[in-house]
Design an enzyme around this catalytic site. Structure first.
Site, PDB file in Angstrom:
ATOM      1  N   ASP A  82       0.841  -1.193   0.000  1.00  0.00           N
ATOM      2  CA  ASP A  82       0.000   0.000   0.000  1.00  0.00           C
ATOM      3  C   ASP A  82       0.870   1.234   0.000  1.00  0.00           C
ATOM      4  O   ASP A  82       2.087   1.175   0.214  1.00  0.00           O
ATOM      5  CB  ASP A  82      -0.916  -0.010   1.235  1.00  0.00           C
ATOM      6  CG  ASP A  82      -2.126   0.915   1.089  1.00  0.00           C
ATOM      7  OD1 ASP A  82      -2.267   1.557   0.027  1.00  0.00           O
ATOM      8  OD2 ASP A  82      -2.920   0.997   2.039  1.00  0.00           O
ATOM      9  N   THR A 122      -9.580  10.293  -1.172  1.00  0.00           N
ATOM     10  CA  THR A 122      -9.819   9.259  -2.182  1.00  0.00           C
ATOM     11  C   THR A 122     -11.242   8.723  -2.109  1.00  0.00           C
ATOM     12  O   THR A 122     -11.884   8.474  -3.141  1.00  0.00           O
ATOM     13  CB  THR A 122      -8.802   8.110  -2.010  1.00  0.00           C
ATOM     14  OG1 THR A 122      -7.480   8.637  -2.192  1.00  0.00           O
ATOM     15  CG2 THR A 122      -9.037   7.006  -3.022  1.00  0.00           C
ATOM     16  N   ARG A 170      -7.928  15.184  19.832  1.00  0.00           N
ATOM     17  CA  ARG A 170      -6.860  16.077  19.375  1.00  0.00           C
ATOM     18  C   ARG A 170      -7.413  17.229  18.540  1.00  0.00           C
ATOM     19  O   ARG A 170      -6.944  18.371  18.639  1.00  0.00           O
ATOM     20  CB  ARG A 170      -5.834  15.297  18.552  1.00  0.00           C
ATOM     21  CG  ARG A 170      -4.972  14.338  19.366  1.00  0.00           C
ATOM     22  CD  ARG A 170      -4.224  13.369  18.455  1.00  0.00           C
ATOM     23  NE  ARG A 170      -3.451  14.077  17.447  1.00  0.00           N
ATOM     24  CZ  ARG A 170      -3.216  13.613  16.234  1.00  0.00           C
ATOM     25  NH1 ARG A 170      -3.711  12.446  15.850  1.00  0.00           N
ATOM     26  NH2 ARG A 170      -2.497  14.313  15.378  1.00  0.00           N
ATOM     27  N   SER A 185      -1.016   7.978  14.288  1.00  0.00           N
ATOM     28  CA  SER A 185      -2.346   7.961  13.685  1.00  0.00           C
ATOM     29  C   SER A 185      -2.310   7.321  12.299  1.00  0.00           C
ATOM     30  O   SER A 185      -3.106   6.432  11.982  1.00  0.00           O
ATOM     31  CB  SER A 185      -2.899   9.382  13.598  1.00  0.00           C
ATOM     32  OG  SER A 185      -4.170   9.400  12.987  1.00  0.00           O
TER      33      SER A 185
END
Length: 438
Positions: A82, A122, A170, A185
């Protein structure tokens, strides 16, 4: 061993290096709700100011990965690979890269995100394809990856759930811009996807979250070191975002641009350079090619032979989209009533572009979100955007706006003109700046 959240917070506040069990305790408490939002916010703020050593970042990433399901792709006949982009404008690379890797023997179980701030997502782009399921169940996701070689979908609720809650806290406490927390993250989701190799596209420039090269290098270095430290072979590539990567910005218009790229109808040179570079790195990481030169040649063949386009079309159909989408994309993608060129007020050569402002203009038309719950208008955006060094005049516009109303079109025209600076000495660097191995 039992820990007290306030003691862990105090230690980090005072600059201590936390142990892996201490970090795991905080993440487990975050997921279970036994650590309060106030304590998580204090932990985030302490981390923001004091920072984390690489081993702490690795521990945080792994703990967040393990907060939910971790996928296993050991049943595939090749590596699960990926890439992740830190976000830009006119960046449709994922839509071309995934089928190209599949055409070369890799598998791409790509779990992507929606738009963030001024950058396009995306999933928002794929939502413009009628019928396409961006949130399939796990069985369909695995079936499409296995049969087609790639599937581009959204994050499911059981993948790194601690990250979703942590990010929400956050976001409202002013602690988003922390390299330590950004690293965890991003990578917790990628590690939860069960990958065998990852390439990171870290943007730099006026359209990037990290506007300076030094900041982009720091983020890329952190991501690569932590990913490799967590057991995921990873390479970073820093790419330029001082201008839109492709000539379209929006959702449906970028999908059309991706189809044009795959079919060879229109290939923006900078988009080609970035897509081929990232894809080649992936093939080498996955041991599908022995070196970068061989990998680059294989990717180029995947595009020029039409195999990548064929796989993209099959993936779209397998996930609920039209079976002939590649052949008839224009007839399936929504187009608004107003489509018109936007010309500069004077002729000249483009010397600088506020790329972020172009993304903000798309958001203002409804092509992105101001609030998380906002709907997306997939049809609006810009096409044929001019790039650095181009001359604009009465025959060459800055771009073409796709808008729903006259008011939208006028506001977009003002924003686009303000985003471009004209002069006589443009400076244009390469699209692919440097490679980061950590």
């Amino acid at each position: 061993m039992t820990y007290l959240p306030q003691e862990i917070i105090r230690r980090k506040r005072d600059g201590a290096t936390l142990t892996a069990p201490e970090i795991a305790f905080m993440v487990e408490g975050l997921t279970a709700g036994t650590v309060t939002e106030g304590q998580v916010a204090a932990f985030a703020m302490a981390t923001f100011f004091r920072g984390m050593a690489i081993e702490e970042r690795v521990a945080l990433t792994l703990a967040m990965r393990d907060s939910g399901t971790v996928l296993d792709w050991s049943d595939l006949n090749g590596p699960a690979l990926d890439k992740h982009s830190t976000g830009g404008i006119g960046d449709t690379v994922s839509l071309m890269l995934a089928p190209a890797i599949a055409a070369c023997g890799g598998y791409v179980p790509m779990i992507s995100g929606r738009g963030l701030g001024h950058t396009g997502g995306t999933l928002d782009k794929l939502d413009s394809v009628k019928g396409y399921q961006t949130q399939p169940d796990n069985a369909l996701f695995r079936k499409v990856v296995r049969q087609m070689g790639c599937a581009v979908i959204g994050q499911t609720a059981d993948l790194a759930p601690a990250d979703k809650r942590f990010y929400g806290i956050r976001d409202v406490t002013g602690t988003v811009e922390s390299i330590d927390l950004i690293t965890a993250s991003i990578l917790s989701k990628k590690l939860a996807a069960g990958l065998h190799g990852l390439v990171l596209d870290v943007k730099t420039g006026t359209g990037a979250f990290m506007a300076t090269l030094d900041a982009s290098r720091a983020l890329a270095d952190s991501l690569v070191k932590v990913a490799n430290g967590a057991g995921l072979p990873t390479v970073g590539v820093i790419t330029d975002m001082n201008e839109p990567l492709g000539t379209a910005a929006g959702n449906a218009v970028e999908v059309q641009l991706a189809v044009d790229f795959l079919t060879g109808k229109r290939i923006d040179p900078r988009m080609w350079d970035v897509t081929v570079a990232l894809s080649a790195e992936m093939l080498v990481l996955g041991k599908l090619q022995p070196d970068y030169a061989s990998a680059k040649a294989a990717i180029e063949t995947a595009f020029t032979s039409g195999k990548a386009a064929e796989i993209f079309g099959r993936m779209v159909a397998a996930l609920g989209g039209p079976a002939d989408f590649v052949e008839k994309a224009d007839s399936y993608l929504d187009r608004p009533a107003i489509v018109r060129p936007i010309h500069a007020e004077t002729s000249g050569t483009i010397t600088a572009i506020d790329t972020r402002a172009i993304g903000v203009a798309v958001v203002a038309m409804g092509g992105g979100r101001v609030r998380a719950a906002d709907p997306i208008d997939h049809a609006v955006g810009f096409t044929t955007l001019a790039g650095l060094g181009e001359t604009v005049d009465a025959s060459r516009p800055l771009g073409v706006v796709y808008a729903r109303t006259e008011a939208q079109a006028e506001a977009a025209a003002v924003a686009l003109r303000q985003a471009y600076a004209l002069g006589s000495s443009p400076v244009r660097g390469p699209a692919v700046i440097e490679r980061v191995t950590g």
